[in-house]
Scaffold this active site. Structure first.
Site, short mmCIF file in Angstrom:
data_model
loop_
_atom_site.label_atom_id
_atom_site.label_comp_id
_atom_site.label_asym_id
_atom_site.label_seq_id
_atom_site.Cartn_x
_atom_site.Cartn_y
_atom_site.Cartn_z
N HIS A 159 6.15 23.28 16.23
CA HIS A 159 5.36 22.03 16.36
C HIS A 159 3.74 22.25 16.02
O HIS A 159 3.27 21.23 15.93
CB HIS A 159 5.59 21.45 17.78
CG HIS A 159 6.80 20.93 18.00
ND1 HIS A 159 7.86 20.25 17.43
CD2 HIS A 159 7.70 21.40 19.36
CE1 HIS A 159 9.10 20.22 17.71
NE2 HIS A 159 8.99 20.81 18.91
N ASP A 195 16.06 24.90 15.44
CA ASP A 195 15.72 24.49 16.85
C ASP A 195 16.29 22.96 16.78
O ASP A 195 16.24 22.26 15.89
CB ASP A 195 14.20 24.52 16.97
CG ASP A 195 14.02 24.15 18.51
OD1 ASP A 195 13.68 25.07 19.38
OD2 ASP A 195 13.76 22.93 18.66
N HIS A 197 14.54 20.58 17.96
CA HIS A 197 13.82 19.33 17.60
C HIS A 197 13.03 19.81 16.10
O HIS A 197 13.05 20.96 15.72
CB HIS A 197 12.25 19.80 18.48
CG HIS A 197 12.77 19.46 19.91
ND1 HIS A 197 13.19 20.56 20.66
CD2 HIS A 197 13.16 18.25 20.66
CE1 HIS A 197 13.66 19.74 21.95
NE2 HIS A 197 13.44 18.58 21.82
N ASP A 284 18.00 25.30 22.07
CA ASP A 284 18.24 23.97 22.75
C ASP A 284 19.39 22.91 22.00
O ASP A 284 19.45 21.98 22.46
CB ASP A 284 16.88 23.50 22.82
CG ASP A 284 15.76 23.46 21.62
OD1 ASP A 284 16.40 23.86 20.57
OD2 ASP A 284 14.58 23.00 21.86
N TYR A 323 15.82 25.96 26.77
CA TYR A 323 15.48 25.80 28.23
C TYR A 323 16.64 25.91 29.44
O TYR A 323 17.68 25.56 29.20
CB TYR A 323 14.88 24.32 28.31
CG TYR A 323 13.90 24.19 27.33
CD1 TYR A 323 12.67 25.04 27.00
CD2 TYR A 323 14.15 23.83 26.09
CE1 TYR A 323 11.64 24.87 26.15
CE2 TYR A 323 13.26 23.67 24.89
CZ TYR A 323 12.13 24.26 25.01
OH TYR A 323 11.19 24.22 24.05
C1 OKS Z 1 8.48 16.08 26.80
C2 OKS Z 1 9.32 16.82 26.39
C3 OKS Z 1 8.91 17.11 24.92
C4 OKS Z 1 9.80 17.71 24.04
C5 OKS Z 1 9.01 18.81 23.69
C6 OKS Z 1 9.95 19.63 22.64
C7 OKS Z 1 9.81 21.10 22.97
C8 OKS Z 1 10.86 22.01 22.01
N1 OKS Z 1 7.99 16.22 28.10
N2 OKS Z 1 10.76 22.06 20.65
O1 OKS Z 1 11.43 22.85 19.83
O2 OKS Z 1 11.77 22.56 22.33
ZN ZN Z 2 13.21 22.50 20.46
#
Ligand code: OKS
Ligand code: ZN
Length: 341
Positions: A159, A195, A197, A284, A323
């Site tokens: 990100h 991933d 996201h 995830d 996670y």
């Molecule tokens: C809000 C949660 C935001 C999600 C972040 C995602 C992080 C992730 N508290 N990115 O690949 O796993």
């Molecule tokens: Zn992610």
């Protein structure tokens, strides 16, 4: 499979994440890397080394140098301002606002943040540097002629954009590694992001470049973080037109649907002429991940590794998300097993 891991990830141990209206203990926490390390060792991947002492030369080619300077000073500036808690952005440049960088540290952190979930803390910069060094050391391992490496990066990176942090990411480890492979002489490289996201930071970095193909399989941004990028019609610009591919998918997506997108991405990576794949690996996508909504099983991660290896290219795996549940370790190990099968 060489594993590159740094103890310095523990320096990133934030206490607060703004999540659904509350400050909670961050999902992205030190135990993740510990669990993953234990599981890959347990699975027989025992060639674990510390990263080499890379500086910021490569990072400066994919990030705005002023942004990297900001990462280096934000914590001391926050403390000097007298603020007691962790540094959290709360005000952002948005539509029709100036993009000038404020001198005020609250303004500055908002300028360089794409989300408020990620607190900046003492040690976060040092941990992000160590994470980046894992990715760079993995890129060097591929350059030395090896087919696979696993950079156990923490904090994650996908990100982190040209001049943006957020989504638990500060430096785009996969992006820096792809740049390193280019600098080592690979004419074309691909970053494949599996991933859950969307890899908005990686897309941002390479969007106008024709030398690095980016593909991301993810929860549809209409429903999932990072919300504002990751749609199927984002295909790159200028020299990069045609070198970005997004595969947004709905809630409950199972392996059968997900793997068809993977096959399409791999076919395009081959057609592009990539000489290596940097794999942004988040687990995830797992059916019991606490913040995501795909339905991949632990066995599917073996299949994932097998399919990616079948493309016949060297693969540098960079750790991204995944996670909460104990399966994150075995799921990562399963991808590595599949790659080497
Ligand atoms: C809000 C949660 C935001 C999600 C972040 C995602 C992080 C992730 N508290 N990115 O690949 O796993
Ligand atoms: Zn992610």
């Amino acid at each position: 499979m060489r594993v590159i891991y740094s103890e310095d990830h523990k320096l990133r141990d934030a206490k607060t994440e703004l999540h659904d209206g509350q400050l909670v203990t961050p999902f992205e926490a030190p135990f993740r890397a510990e669990w993953i390390l234990a599981a890959v060792k347990e699975a027989g991947f025992t060639d674990v080394v510390a990263p080499d002492a890379h500086g910021l030369e490569t990072a400066r080619k994919v990030h705005d140098p002023a942004y990297l300077d900001f990462l280096g000073v934000v914590w001391e500036r926050w403390v000097a301002a007298g603020y007691k808690g962790e540094a959290i952005a709360n005000s952002f440049p948005v539509r029709r606002t100036s993009q000038r960088v404020p001198d005020n540290i609250v303004g500055m952190i908002g300028h360089y943040a794409n989300a408020a979930d990620t607190s900046f803390t003492k040690g976060s910069y040092e941990a992000a540097l160590a994470s980046m060094r894992c990715a760079l050391t993995g890129a060097d391992w591929l350059h030395a002629g090896h087919r696979f490496a696993f950079a156990l990066c923490r904090p994650p990176g996908h990100h982190a954009g040209i001049d943006l942090f957020g989504g638990y990411c500060f430096i785009n480890n996969a992006g820096v590694a792809a740049q390193r492979l280019r600098d080592h002489g690979a004419a074309k490289v691909a970053v494949l992001d599996v991933d859950f996201h969307h890899g908005n930071g990686t897309q941002d970095i390479f969007y106008r470049r024709g030398d690095v193909f980016t593909a991301s399989l993810h929860g549809d941004p209409i429903h999932a973080f990072p919300y504002f990028l990751g749609h199927a019609d984002e295909k790159g610009e200028g020299n990069g037109l045609g070198a970005n591919r997004n595969y947004p998918m709905p809630r409950g997506t199972p392996w059968e649907v997900w793997s068809a997108a993977l096959d399409d991405a791999l076919a395009r990576i081959k057609l592009f002429g990539a000489e290596a794949i940097v794999l942004s690996l988040g687990v995830d996508t797992f059916e019991r991940d606490p913040i995501s909504f795909f339905k991949l099983t632990s066995q599917d991660f073996v299949r994932m590794g097998e399919r990616i290896a079948a493309a016949g290219l060297p693969v540098l795996v960079c750790m991204e998300g995944g996670y909460g549940v104990p399966e994150i370790g075995p799921n990562v190990a399963n991808v590595l097993k599949g790659l080497e099968a």
